[in-house]
Write an enzyme that holds these catalytic residues in place. Sequence first.
Site, short mmCIF file in Angstrom:
data_model
loop_
_atom_site.label_atom_id
_atom_site.label_comp_id
_atom_site.label_asym_id
_atom_site.label_seq_id
_atom_site.Cartn_x
_atom_site.Cartn_y
_atom_site.Cartn_z
CE LYS A 48 -7.92 -10.27 -3.07
NZ LYS A 48 -7.38 -10.14 -1.72
CE LYS A 83 -4.48 -1.56 1.65
NZ LYS A 83 -5.51 -1.43 2.68
CE LYS A 112 -16.55 0.08 -7.28
NZ LYS A 112 -16.43 1.44 -6.80
#
Length: 326
Positions: free
Chosen positions: A192, A112, A195
């Site tokens: 994976k 991240k 969205k």
Amino acid sequence: MKETLFSGIQPTGELHIGNYLGAIRNWVALQETYDCVYSVVDYHAITIEYDAATFPARIMNAVIMLLACGIDPRKARLFVQSHVPEHTELAWVFSSVTPMGELGRMTQFKEKSEQHRQNVNAGLFTYPVLQAADILVYKATRVPVGEDQVQHIELTREVARAFNARYGAMFPECQAIVSKARRILGLDGKAKMSKSLNNYLGLMESPEAMWEKLRVAVTDPARKRRSDPGNPDVCNVFTLHTFFSPPGEQEYCAKECRCAGIGCIDCKKILWKNICAELAPIQERARTLQADRKSVEDIIADGARRCAITAQQTMCEVRHALGVRW
Ligand code: TRP
């Protein structure tokens, strides 16, 4: 006495079949066996940039979808994380027994902080500490998660050990329950399902919209023509069959694929029919709940109230152990 189980899901907006297979469907099944506590973790979601104006809708949508998928408020406590402030209070206490080095090793933090270079904040770094507090404020011993969260559960055990070593035995060592559908790939068959990559099938999509996406979904890359035999073992559409189709249809598709008896479109049509059949009642329940926000508000208020009883009790013990109360 049932063992306590905790899990959380971020309010990401539109939920997709990856979330459903990877988490929600298992949560529903686990309600029968454990004392389940399920949370929409809004305070985790603010560690990356987000739109505060649409956040309430995202949170409500996550709650509605969990209920529509079968989370039963009579069996499980369902609530929004920030409605039980003891989570963040315990996270602060835990941050004082968690070594920085451990947090720096977390794969999710490293990923991240790569993805959000312009916003590498302390919350992103201490994210697993809040997660440990989520679990341990209920002294939960079971935590259903995807593979990517196993490291955070290991850290939770270390936090519990560190706290217990310093202040006396209080927290149990929890175990991850890693679902079979660990990592649902997207319709590109590569990454994976997510969205942001737009490779997903949304739980609320219409049958027509789902067909448009499934029709072009990547199958066995080596099967170029209808007359080529295919290999279900390397076909992501077949993997989806294993989650949505009855065994007989799985066998039929696998067998007929290997001998080019059916084409990918035939195989996808069967999958589509089964996905639609499973999602139709969920979509209907979701629409009913969307039109009845009051009931949804009541459910999460009651969930938070029941969670607070346990969480306040734990914090009372923690404050005494720390020596800030006497
Ligand atoms: N970090 C988890 C995820 O991204 C969500 C989460 C927050 C969670 N707190 C939790 C999962 C506690 C299990 C237990 O998927």
